[in-house]
Enzyme design. Structure first.
Site, PDB file in Angstrom:
ATOM      1  N   ASP A 508       0.839  -1.196   0.000  1.00  0.00           N
ATOM      2  CA  ASP A 508       0.000   0.000   0.000  1.00  0.00           C
ATOM      3  C   ASP A 508       0.871   1.241   0.000  1.00  0.00           C
ATOM      4  O   ASP A 508       1.437   1.624   1.026  1.00  0.00           O
ATOM      5  CB  ASP A 508      -0.898  -0.023   1.242  1.00  0.00           C
ATOM      6  CG  ASP A 508      -1.901   1.127   1.219  1.00  0.00           C
ATOM      7  OD1 ASP A 508      -1.823   1.940   0.273  1.00  0.00           O
ATOM      8  OD2 ASP A 508      -2.753   1.198   2.114  1.00  0.00           O
ATOM      9  N   ASP A 768      -1.353  15.217 -37.330  1.00  0.00           N
ATOM     10  CA  ASP A 768      -0.866  16.565 -37.663  1.00  0.00           C
ATOM     11  C   ASP A 768      -1.528  17.577 -36.742  1.00  0.00           C
ATOM     12  O   ASP A 768      -2.753  17.615 -36.674  1.00  0.00           O
ATOM     13  CB  ASP A 768      -1.287  16.910 -39.103  1.00  0.00           C
ATOM     14  CG  ASP A 768      -0.171  16.631 -40.104  1.00  0.00           C
ATOM     15  OD1 ASP A 768       0.984  16.885 -39.743  1.00  0.00           O
ATOM     16  OD2 ASP A 768      -0.461  16.165 -41.209  1.00  0.00           O
ATOM     17  N   GLU A1060     -38.045   6.831 -81.965  1.00  0.00           N
ATOM     18  CA  GLU A1060     -39.009   7.831 -81.487  1.00  0.00           C
ATOM     19  C   GLU A1060     -38.388   9.233 -81.532  1.00  0.00           C
ATOM     20  O   GLU A1060     -39.026  10.200 -81.954  1.00  0.00           O
ATOM     21  CB  GLU A1060     -39.431   7.514 -80.042  1.00  0.00           C
ATOM     22  CG  GLU A1060     -40.086   6.160 -79.840  1.00  0.00           C
ATOM     23  CD  GLU A1060     -41.562   6.138 -80.215  1.00  0.00           C
ATOM     24  OE1 GLU A1060     -42.059   7.138 -80.758  1.00  0.00           O
ATOM     25  OE2 GLU A1060     -42.214   5.096 -79.972  1.00  0.00           O
ATOM     26  N   HIS A1154     -47.652  -9.906 -77.653  1.00  0.00           N
ATOM     27  CA  HIS A1154     -46.556 -10.713 -77.085  1.00  0.00           C
ATOM     28  C   HIS A1154     -45.328  -9.848 -76.801  1.00  0.00           C
ATOM     29  O   HIS A1154     -44.648 -10.030 -75.794  1.00  0.00           O
ATOM     30  CB  HIS A1154     -46.180 -11.870 -78.015  1.00  0.00           C
ATOM     31  CG  HIS A1154     -45.102 -12.731 -77.423  1.00  0.00           C
ATOM     32  ND1 HIS A1154     -45.372 -13.682 -76.460  1.00  0.00           N
ATOM     33  CD2 HIS A1154     -43.761 -12.751 -77.596  1.00  0.00           C
ATOM     34  CE1 HIS A1154     -44.234 -14.257 -76.091  1.00  0.00           C
ATOM     35  NE2 HIS A1154     -43.242 -13.705 -76.763  1.00  0.00           N
ATOM     36  N   CYS A1185     -38.016 -15.255 -74.751  1.00  0.00           N
ATOM     37  CA  CYS A1185     -38.838 -16.333 -74.181  1.00  0.00           C
ATOM     38  C   CYS A1185     -38.187 -17.696 -74.367  1.00  0.00           C
ATOM     39  O   CYS A1185     -38.844 -18.722 -74.245  1.00  0.00           O
ATOM     40  CB  CYS A1185     -40.233 -16.328 -74.801  1.00  0.00           C
ATOM     41  SG  CYS A1185     -41.153 -14.861 -74.315  1.00  0.00           S
ATOM     42  N   ASP A1258     -41.787 -18.495 -44.658  1.00  0.00           N
ATOM     43  CA  ASP A1258     -40.583 -19.065 -44.035  1.00  0.00           C
ATOM     44  C   ASP A1258     -40.403 -18.403 -42.659  1.00  0.00           C
ATOM     45  O   ASP A1258     -41.273 -17.682 -42.199  1.00  0.00           O
ATOM     46  CB  ASP A1258     -39.347 -18.857 -44.924  1.00  0.00           C
ATOM     47  CG  ASP A1258     -39.077 -17.380 -45.191  1.00  0.00           C
ATOM     48  OD1 ASP A1258     -39.545 -16.541 -44.403  1.00  0.00           O
ATOM     49  OD2 ASP A1258     -38.395 -17.070 -46.181  1.00  0.00           O
ATOM     50  N   GLU A1294     -41.534 -20.182 -54.128  1.00  0.00           N
ATOM     51  CA  GLU A1294     -40.160 -20.155 -54.642  1.00  0.00           C
ATOM     52  C   GLU A1294     -40.179 -20.216 -56.167  1.00  0.00           C
ATOM     53  O   GLU A1294     -39.488 -19.475 -56.851  1.00  0.00           O
ATOM     54  CB  GLU A1294     -39.342 -21.346 -54.095  1.00  0.00           C
ATOM     55  CG  GLU A1294     -39.066 -21.292 -52.602  1.00  0.00           C
ATOM     56  CD  GLU A1294     -38.054 -20.228 -52.200  1.00  0.00           C
ATOM     57  OE1 GLU A1294     -37.462 -19.595 -53.092  1.00  0.00           O
ATOM     58  OE2 GLU A1294     -37.875 -20.018 -50.985  1.00  0.00           O
TER      59      GLU A1294
END
Length: 1430
Positions: A508, A768, A1060, A1154, A1185, A1258, A1294
């Site tokens: 001490d 710095d 266009e 389509h 497709c 899930d 899924e």
């Protein structure tokens, strides 16, 4: 005398006589004290009758209090008596004089606080922008830079967490709409958030206009017009108007209204940025209650609820979600407890206080005989008293019945009494309780640091031997003694040998003497009294006793007596040469953790060459000696690879550790400094010094718990021995936490120095330091030495090598002179060939130089770096780049300087247009003395105009100025007010510009053309259209006019969008000075309506040139293929031969459909009556497709009310998908975040459209959240969860996710935003694809199934109708659908069917019931065998 005694009536006199003179004493107040008091008052020239009332007593107290400090004992006694009397008059119970004095002190403190509060309330807050001037007019004072800076800081630090809203509210107190716009503009960089805010403001403004219609007729003179929504938003009102509204009678608080709108928008932003529900806030098992309350209220502020609901949440949820320990305490408090009471009651539960209490209990057992209460902090606890005379407990010497002991009770000597004793007290029990290792401590101020137990060591040494290296070991015997080193993490208890007997004792350094308990020592002794913590103890003093401590011998005085712990005091420690040592910086460590769920890095060490291994071994040996790293054993499983490189221009090696893996796993840190300081923001200072901290990171300790993760290995050559393993004790170079922790520690260390020397400016960036002051150079240098001393005390060295005392100072890449600054000299290399790396470095240098050299441009040099090139690739310079580089060389030849900032002058920013999308600017206070310059060359969109770019430049400069100087400059812009007004009226929501004036520096910014808002009467109208074939890239563009003209041109290598635009170009070329143009392309309309004057597209640039030449142009849009006159004509014109035409009628329509929807062949065959072979041919001809359809297997519950939900990800966004299992019908939506809140909202929307009985999901956290459970409970939906990690249990959704993504892929280029593409894909899947059971589309199938379900529920009533239904079913193990079979009966859980005369019972979940409309099934009698062929 009788009269004076009548100060108190009967009841009060009884109370008076119960009060003790001293706490715990026997004497009480008597009548005589009142008589004495009244006599004494006459002596002090005070009226004794004042004693008879409360008010009188108060006056006497006021008179006497001022003389207390200098008064006699009698005066103090009188004062005490009057105070007690004051409380007796008020019938307030006090037990003794001390309590009365304490009560009075408390009362006076409270009244003083109230006074201060009143005074503070009288002062006007500086944040009120509208104030009254001397003439009584209401004037506006702009928001202070400090307020704006605080707001910018809030957003930078908190992003958009819930605290932002109260902070905004506080900072914008009393602000005008103009002030609020200034605040919003300063954080304009957060584009997504600002867009949300803008939308909210526009909605609210529109709502305001709806609720406050304009009054017809003129406004009476002297009356203000009423504000519109855009006036409140500060866009169409002047500042003066805003002030008049706000201060009028009655007032229209436009500022408050606008603020309310902004807070609504901020709430939306906060919800997006921190989507946490209050239900998710629960107290952790060891989390302190205070931290939990902070989190709770932070989230509560962000909750969208009324105040009543919030109050209810506070009352119930706060207690409900606390941890069990706190909950027990809170329930005991009862329902009416205030938050303060809760906090007080739960203080220390579960936190570090727990440990402290346990320690205290352990201590109290050890020192139970020696406790002394501090003052009266522990009221009501009896202290244990001990008699000095006989040594027994329970009474004091004055009341002792034993015969009086001779001599002094303290030292035992005769001839004097204890009160005259001169013997010193032995401070024997001064042990500091060190916190347990790793416990976070508060950062103490530096004074207390000097003796704090953080990271010190006790070393024992003899004489003046130099200290050997830490951790050195004993070698041999005899004189080669090495001394032990004892850390103070635990109490320093050591084994000692006293007179041959072994004991354990505490070292001490705070005790004077050595005291031991229960030990028999030889020789004579003297009696002695010593003072300890709990009073005095009697000891025997033995002199010349030999003691051995840690192998060191000493001879000295030992005291023996009833000490709670054996103590070695300074009398022996000094003999042993014991010292207290501070090793690596005593800074407290910052606790660091890995990211949740992650473990440390385990990367193998790669092989190294012999010279590298030698170099690393040397470096590590040196670092280990310095305590920066420590050797570790095989128990540490972590590893990070290490290697060595040669230092620049030297033969020395440098150690590098590849911390990439650890960086990925380490928690994130808040970037402490958001940018580097800029010299233009420095104020001019008389004296300046620049310092550099040596070995910066290696001076800061790393968290003990984290050190193990920094382990690395130095391998041996040819693996002849195991590698040597080390770990870091300090911040490692290259680890992501080092910069933040270093800066944080540095700031804390500089704090006391800054507080002590406010006149000194310290700019700190990493290692710095710039130190400036207005002191004379001598005084300044003294301060610098103080600062270096201060840093050294904390373990930071400032090497002389990098200590700059004289200008110019090199700092952060700048060169600072006393009255100007510049960038450090820049050398542009001369090269014959340039690599990618060379050009990158060159651009970096030029960028750096542009902050002070005006006019530097790098656009063409940057163009050379386009595309993914290797660093070593050689790049030829284009002619433009050569020219740009030559111009830049000329600019840099002449050195340019900036000046320093003067807070008393205004800032001015001037902007010039350089052409080629490049802009330069200068910020100055006096002409030709620039503080800083800069350039802007960003292009935020492909098609833009100068006005838009100018606003971007202004916003960049405004943000930069707020960061550097804390205020916005006045702008001088090369644009005329009219031009600005024209453009701004259309785009006010998107932009805001601060105060500015026109400056005529060509080239001026102008709008080159303007589109009309209404059709032009009398002008020719051109219907334009274009078409292209995806495979051949051939196309056509053309127009048809209302005057019968038409034109078509063939194009090659083109796309639909280009054709266009080409058509519009044709119309502009072939029309007069005024023209109306009608297109069906949203894409083309969007580009041209923004009025660009330059574009990355050559075609758009040509259109812009044509537009500039016209006098008037009107452009309008119509939807395609809706049979609108001219549009349909031109569509046929350009489509012929381009859009594929097969050899049958109706095919072109099918093909067109389509191309839009990519529907499958069955849908086309049924909708356009095509033979299957033709429909299949259309699908086969579509390049998008050609993907295989996927077969679905497995047994899934197909009851009508079941839906499967799942989240899938695309383009970094989250799509929530719900599938109706029985029909394959989909609902999907892009959600902002995968949270319970969003999911619950989606489920409620779904339940509002379709009968949902069960949802199957899930185990994602959003699906298992309480919000979703609540929504399901409310809507009566049963929730089921899939098998964890088994995607098959979610099979239907899924496969639908895949299907949806496939469709999105096919039509993605038709939509700009993903959310649009998702809805288009859902539409296609549900209504444009047919197949499966019944040859229906999913949309038809779900309606059929639901209708059928309703009808079959009535079956039992109308059993006859049952023959009209057909059932498709599955057998137990066979996944193929069979049927159709006849339905005989339908129950809740099963159906009875007849299949080929065989009656079967099929579970309800394995059956699909469909109405038989006599329709021909696709395929023969069994459809299910065919999977969809799309």
């Amino acid at each position: 005398m009788g009269a004076r005694a009548s100060v108190l009536s009967g009841g009060k006199l009884d109370a008076w006589e119960k009060i003790r003179l001293k706490p715990g004493g026997k004497k009480r107040y008597r009548l005589k004290h009142l008589v004495w008091a009244s006599r004494e008052l006459e002596r002090f020239a005070l009226n004794p009758s004042l004693l008879e009332t409360t008010e009188g007593c108060k006056k006497i107290i006021g008179q006497l209090q001022s003389s207390l400090q200098t008064g006699s004992e009698e005066l103090k006694s009188l004062y005490n008596a009057v105070v007690v009397l004051y409380y007796v008059h008020q019938r307030i119970d006090v037990r003794d004089t001390k309590e009365a004095l304490d009560k009075l002190q408390e009362e006076q403190d409270k009244s003083q606080q109230k006074e201060q509060q009143k005074a503070a309330d009288k002062e006007v807050s500086q944040n009120y922008p509208i104030v009254q001037n001397i003439q009584g007019q209401m004037v506006h004072q702009a928001l202070s830079p400090r307020t704006l800076n605080a707001w910018v800081k809030v957003i930078e630090e908190k992003a958009f967490s819930p605290e932002v809203i109260p902070m905004f509210s506080a900072l914008s107190e009393g602000a005008t709409p103009q002030d609020l716009n200034t605040m919003l503009n300063t954080v304009g960089g957060h584009q997504a958030a600002m867009q949300m805010l803008k939308d909210t403001i526009n909605e609210e403004a529109a709502e305001w206009d709806r609720l406050h219609p304009v009054h017809a007729g003129p406004i009476p003179p002297g009356q203000m017009r009423e504000p519109r929504g855009s006036d409140i938003a500060g866009t169409t009102s002047t500042l003066q108007e805003q002030i008049t509204w706000m201060t009028g009678n009655p007032p229209v608080p436009v500022g408050e209204i606008y603020k309310r709108w902004i807070i609504l928008g901020l709430n939306k932003i906060v919800r997006m940025y921190s989507p946490v529900s209050i239900l998710d806030i629960k107290q952790g098992p060891k989390e302190p209650f205070r931290d939990y309350v902070d989190r709770f209220f932070k989230t509560l502020r962000a909750e969208q609820a009324t105040q009543e609901v919030k109050n209810w949440m506070t009352e119930t949820l706060l207690v409900q979600n606390s941890n069990p320990d706190c909950k027990t305490i809170l329930k005991a408090l009862g329902p009416g407890a205030t938050l303060e009471e809760m906090m007080t009651a739960c203080q220390g539960v579960g936190g570090p206080g727990h440990k402290a209490r346990i320690l205290a209990e352990a201590m109290s057992k050890a020192t139970s005989t020696a406790i002394m209460m501090q003052k009266s902090n522990f009221k009501g606890q009896k202290r244990i008293v001990k008699c000095f005379n006989c040594g027994k407990e329970g009474h004091i010497a004055r009341n002792c019945r034993a015969p009086r002991k001779k001599g002094c009770w303290k030292c035992g000597k005769e001839g004097h009494q204890m009160k005259d004793c001169t013997e010193r007290q032995a401070n024997f029990f001064r042990e500091n309780l060190a916190f347990q290792q790793g416990e976070a401590r508060k950062f103490s101020s530096e004074q207390t640091r000097a003796n704090s137990p953080a990271s010190r060591e006790l070393r024992v040494r003899r004489g003046d031997n130099p200290l050997p290296e830490a951790g050195a070991e004993r070698r041999g015997t005899g004189s080669s003694l090495s001394f032990p080193q004892i850390t103070l993490w635990q109490r320093p208890l050591v084994a000692i040998r006293v007179g041959g007997q072994l004991r354990e004792a505490l070292l001490d350094t705070g005790a004077d003497d050595t005291v031991l308990e229960d030990i028999n020592l030889p020789g004579k002794w003297k009696p002695k009294m010593i003072g300890g913590i709990g009073g005095f103890i009697k000891v025997r003093q033995y002199d010349q006793i030999p003691i051995e401590i840690c192998g060191q011998k000493a001879i000295g005085t030992v005291l023996v007596g009833p000490t709670p712990v054996n103590i070695i005091g300074r009398n022996l420690l000094t003999q042993l040469g014991c010292t207290l040592n501070f090793p690596i910086s005593p800074i407290e460590t910052v606790p660091v953790k890995l990211k949740p769920g992650m473990d440390g890095p385990r990367v193998k060490q790669w092989p190294l060459t012999e010279e590298k291994i030698k170099a690393l071994t040397e470096i590590c040996t040196e670092m280990e000696k310095e305590g920066k790293i420590s050797k570790i054993g095989p128990e540490n499983p972590y590893n990070t690879p290490v290697f060595a490189i040669k230092k620049k221009d030297s033969t020395k090696w440098r150690k590098l550790v590849d911390f990439r893996e650890l960086n990925k796993r380490t928690q994130d840190f808040w970037e402490v400094q958001l940018g580097i300081p800029h010299p233009a923001g420095l104020k001019k200072k008389k004296s300046v010094t620049v310092l550099d901290v040596g070995d910066a990171y290696f001076s800061v300790p790393l968290d003990k718990e984290f050190r193990k993760y920094t382990a690395f290995t130095i391998p041996s050559i040819n693996n002849e021995t195991p590698g040597i393993r080390y770990q870091y004790n300090v911040l490692p170079q290259g680890w992501k936490g080092s910069p933040a922790i270093f800066q944080c520690s540095m700031t804390k260390i500089l704090e006391p120095f800054r507080a002590k020397n406010p006149e000194i400016v310290i700019y700190q960036y990493m290692d710095d330091l710039y130190v400036g002051s207005d002191l004379e150079i001598g005084q300044h240098r003294t301060k610098i030495e103080e600062l270096r001393e201060h840093l050294l005390k904390w373990g930071f060295t400032t090497p002389d090598k990098k200590h700059q005392k004289e200008p110019p100072f090199l700092w952060m890449g700048y060169e600072l002179h006393p009255d100007k600054w510049t960038v450090q000299p820049i050398q542009l290399p001369e090269k014959s060939s340039w690599t990618v790396n060379d050009i990158q470095k060159l651009v970096g240098k030029l960028n750096w130089a542009s902050q002070i050299y005006p006019g530097i441009r790098i656009k063409h040099l940057c163009r050379l770096l386009r595309g993914a090139k290797a660093l070593t690739d050689v790049v030829p310079l284009t002619a433009e780049a050569e020219l740009e580089l030559a111009e830049n060389r000329e600019i840099i030849k002449e050195p340019v300087h900036g000046v320093y900032y003067d807070p008393s002058k205004d800032l001015i920013a001037e902007i010039q247009k350089q052409g080629h999308d490049q802009w330069t600017y200068q910020i100055y206070q006096e002409p030709y003395k620039n503080l800083k310059t800069g350039k802007y060359a960003k292009r935020k969109s492909a098609h833009t105009n100068d006005v838009k770019q100018l606003t971007e430049v202004v916003q960049k400069i405004a943000t930069e100025s707020i960061v550097i100087w804390g205020k916005i400059p006045k702008f001088r812009l090369p644009i005329q007010k009219e031009t600005w007004e024209i453009w701004w009226t259309e785009y006010w929501q998107a932009t805001w510009i601060p105060e500015w004036e026109f400056v005529n520096t060509p080239p001026l910014v102008k709008l080159w053309y303007q589109l009309e808002t209404e059709p032009i009467a009398g002008a020719e109208t051109f219907y334009v259209d274009g078409a292209a074939n995806r495979e051949t890239k051939l196309g056509k563009a053309g127009y048809v006019t209302d005057r019968g003209r038409q034109k078509v041109v063939p194009l090659t290598e083109t796309t639909n969008q280009k054709t266009e635009l080409q058509a519009i170009h044709l119309a502009l070329q072939d029309s007069g000075s005024e023209v109306n143009i009608v297109t069906d392309s949203q894409y083309a309309l969007g580009i041209i309506q923004a009025q660009p004057d330059k574009s990355e597209s050559e075609l758009v640039n040509q259109i812009i040139e044509q537009l500039i030449q016209k006098e008037k142009v009107y452009l309008s849009w119509v939807p395609a293929h809706k049979g609108i006159g001219g549009n349909e004509q031109v569509d046929k014109l350009v489509s012929s031969g381009i859009r594929k035409v097969l050899f049958l009628d109706g095919i072109d329509k099918a093909q067109e459909e389509h191309e839009k929807y990519h529907n499958n062949w069955r849908a086309m065959a049924s909708d356009f009556n095509l033979p299957p072979v033709v429909a299949k041919e259309i699908v086969a001809n579509c390049d998008k497709c050609q993907l295989k359809g996927e077969a679905m297997h497995g047994q899934v519950d197909c009851s009508p009310g079941i839906w499967q939900l799942d989240c899938t990800h695309l383009e970094g966004k989250i799509i929530l998908v719900a599938v109706h299992v029985a029909s394959g019908y989909i609902e999907a939506e892009v959600i902002p975040a995968e949270t319970g809140q969003e999911t619950a909202y989606f489920i409620l929307k779904l339940a509002g459209r379709w009968p949902v009985k069960i949802i199957h999901t899930d185990n994602g956290s959003n699906f298992t959240s309480t919000v979703v459970k609540a929504a399901c409970w409310w809507a009566g939906i049963q929730q089921e969860f899939g098998v964890p990690y088994n995607p098959q249990s979610q099979g239907v959704v899924e496969s639908m996710n895949k299907e949806l993504k496939k469709i999105i892929g096919q039509i993605r280029d038709q939509a700009e935003h993903l959310k649009t593409a998702v809805q288009m894909a859902v539409f296609i899947h549900n209504f444009k694809r047919k197949g499966g059971i019944g040859g229906y589309s999913a949309g038809e199938r779900i309606i059929d199934i639901i209708a059928t379900d309703i009808q079959t529920k009535e079956l039992q009533k109308q059993i006859t109708k049952i023959q009209n239904f057909r059932v498709y079913f599955r057998d137990s193990r066979d996944p193929v659908w069979k049927g159709p079979a006849k339905l005989l009966w339908k129950g809740e859980g099963a159906v009875v069917i007849q299949d080929n005369n065989e009656i079967k019972v099929v579970p309800r979940r394995k059956a699909k019931i469909i109405r038989d409309y006599g329709k021909q099934m696709a395929g023969d009698d069994c459809v299910a065998g065919r999977q969809d062929e799309d």
